[in-house]
Design a protein around this motif. Structure first.
Motif, PDB file in Angstrom:
ATOM      1  N   HIS A  55      -3.034   6.335   0.643  1.00 46.09           N
ATOM      2  CA  HIS A  55      -3.838   6.022   1.821  1.00 46.09           C
ATOM      3  C   HIS A  55      -5.053   6.930   1.872  1.00 46.09           C
ATOM      4  N   ARG A 108      -4.183  -7.498  -0.588  1.00 50.08           N
ATOM      5  CA  ARG A 108      -4.663  -6.367  -1.381  1.00 50.08           C
ATOM      6  C   ARG A 108      -5.748  -6.856  -2.324  1.00 50.08           C
ATOM      7  N   GLU A 145      -7.665   3.826  -0.408  1.00 42.97           N
ATOM      8  CA  GLU A 145      -6.684   4.635  -1.137  1.00 42.97           C
ATOM      9  C   GLU A 145      -7.340   5.850  -1.810  1.00 42.97           C
ATOM     10  N   HIS A 161      -7.200  -2.837   1.348  1.00 40.96           N
ATOM     11  CA  HIS A 161      -6.157  -3.677   1.926  1.00 40.96           C
ATOM     12  C   HIS A 161      -6.643  -4.264   3.248  1.00 40.96           C
ATOM     13  N   GLN A 164       0.833  -1.202   0.000  1.00 35.03           N
ATOM     14  CA  GLN A 164       0.000   0.000   0.000  1.00 35.03           C
ATOM     15  C   GLN A 164       0.870   1.255   0.000  1.00 35.03           C
TER      16      GLN A 164
END
Length: 472
Positions: A185, A239, A201, A227, A182
């Motif tokens: 965020h 993911r 995300e 995630h 990741q």
């Protein structure tokens, strides 16, 4: 024990109704101080729907955005911790642009929040390695604060989660021990009893701070995955890609049932057809999966009614910028900021949502007025949405993020600053409360964003038990 810590969702629903809302408001021009405001929610009060408290932060240009409580019902899962005196008393309020963090005490006088602590951007960067603090949840081990940016010397990331102490609010460290793939965020929440954290995300600071970057959007460069993590260890597990055309996976809303393993995430826009989408995640055996369960199409529009970014498409995308799940897990609310619509879905069967209600205010094309001011066209649309614990009241504000407001609406603060309340029919259906409409100069030229309700709300608490009498 704080009486607003509820063992079960049913206890939260049955608790006394909130009488105040805390709403952050910011100055896009960076000439006035941002503020934590207090709104009267008691229908029997002469000040109903009015701003009854106002506390400013000292700096300029913070852009107060998302915020939350120091402690909530999740504390009841952790009897091993010292809970003496622990209360839902402090609001932790980050500045998304400045990376400063402010702590307000609302215990002694709920209508007069007192600023008791400040954490500067350098401390957040030095201690956790992050910047651009965005969303926070009170949970195990401390307060979890998602951040969009990396440290001050590398703000483009990766972003992640900073851990703050429940009591001192000191920045402790980065939460992740093995961050996996990741990079972007946005949000994070959890299935607490299952030891699973879910994160989403948006984009790096340079991709959002000046508005949407069309070239990056059309190239599918914004976030499009969720995630799954080991909550106790801070270790990345899995993911799930939602498909690269599903740009900007934002709010995650897990079921309030502590034994459930499903939830929803909202996707702002599809680059294939400008639609918005809601995905349901779920666990099948040991594997986490996601499926699209709601698609909301774009609406045709005359080119002259559209901002430059949308003129070539001759359509208004819904722009799903927030979602919220009622505490009883019955209704999902979807804020379509572009079209000005708040949608209500019955998600009793979470795999097959059914729309049962809708109201419209604002909107890029229609600028739909509030019934209290039928001659006042509104900028913005339903954006940050909060659901009362009882599920009978929905509150929302109209500002997304300063640069994005300007890009899509050219928002005038006097017309574009507003908050609304919607009454909910328990069987489905929405009605705008005509007597509740703080707007314009009520916010002194600032733009309101996120809402927190006194005693907790649908997006603040994790309930740890199904029964009030046992741990089952």
């Amino acid at each position: 024990m704080d009486p607003t810590f509820y063992r079960t969702a049913a206890e939260a629903i049955a608790a006394p109704a909130e009488e105040l809302a805390y709403v952050v408001a910011f100055d896009r021009k960076e000439q006035k101080h941002d503020a934590l405001t207090v709104i009267d929610l008691n229908p029997k009060s002469q000040a109903y729907g009015q701003v009854v408290g106002w506390t400013e932060v000292p700096g300029l240009g913070d852009e107060l955005h998302h915020f939350g409580w120091n402690a909530c019902s999740s504390a009841l899962k952790h009897e091993g911790h010292n809970m003496d005196g622990l209360q839902r008393r402090f609001l932790i309020v980050p500045g998304l642009r400045s990376s400063n963090i402010y702590v307000f005490d609302v215990g002694p006088n709920p209508c007069n929040p007192k600023l008791v602590k400040q954490i500067d951007a350098k401390t957040l960067s030095d201690k956790a390695g992050y910047s651009r603090p965005h969303t926070l949840h009170c949970g195990p081990d401390g307060v979890f604060l998602t951040c969009l940016g990396g440290p001050e010397n590398n703000p483009e990331g990766p972003g992640g989660i900073a851990l703050l102490d429940h009591s001192t609010f000191d920045v402790l460290r980065a939460w992740e021990t093995d961050r996996g793939p990741q990079h972007f965020h946005y949000d994070a929440w959890w299935h607490l009893n299952k030891n699973v954290l879910i994160s989403s995300e948006w984009g790096s600071p340079s991709m959002i701070e000046g508005g949407v970057v069309p070239e990056l959007l059309l190239a599918n460069k914004y976030g499009h995955a969720i995630h799954f993590w080991d909550l106790a260890k801070g270790k990345h597990h899995h993911r799930v890609d939602l498909g690269e055309e599903h740009q900007m996976a934002l709010e995650v809303r897990p079921s309030h049932d502590p034994e459930a393993t499903w939830g929803f995430v909202g996707v702002v826009i599809s680059t294939k057809d400008l639609s918005g989408a809601i995905f349901r995640w779920y666990r099948e055996g040991d594997e986490w999966k996601a499926e699209k369960v709601i698609t909301i199409p774009a609406e045709p529009a005359d080119e002259d009614s559209l901002p430059p970014l949308l003129k070539g498409f001759q359509a208004v995308p819904p722009l799903i910028t927030d979602i919220d799940l009622s505490v009883d897990d019955k209704f999902l609310y979807v804020a379509c900021w572009g079209t000005g619509e708040m949608k209500q879905y019955d998600v009793s069967d979470p795999a097959h949502p059914v729309q049962v209600g809708s109201v419209r205010l604002g909107g890029i094309k229609d600028r739909r007025a509030h019934p209290a001011k039928p001659d006042l066209p509104l900028s913005g649309g339903p954006q940050m949405v909060e659901v009362s614990r009882s599920g009978r009241s929905i509150y929302f504000t109209n500002s997304l993020y300063g640069a994005w407001d300007d890009q899509f609406y050219g928002t005038d603060p006097d017309v574009g600053a507003w908050m609304a309340k919607v009454d909910v029919n328990p069987n489905g259906g929405l009605a705008i409360d005509k007597s509740f409409f703080p707007h314009g100069e009520a916010f002194k030229g600032l733009r309101p964003h996120q809402i927190r309700l006194q005693g907790g709300d649908a997006s603040s608490d994790s309930y740890c038990y199904r029964s009030s009498k046992s741990n089952l």
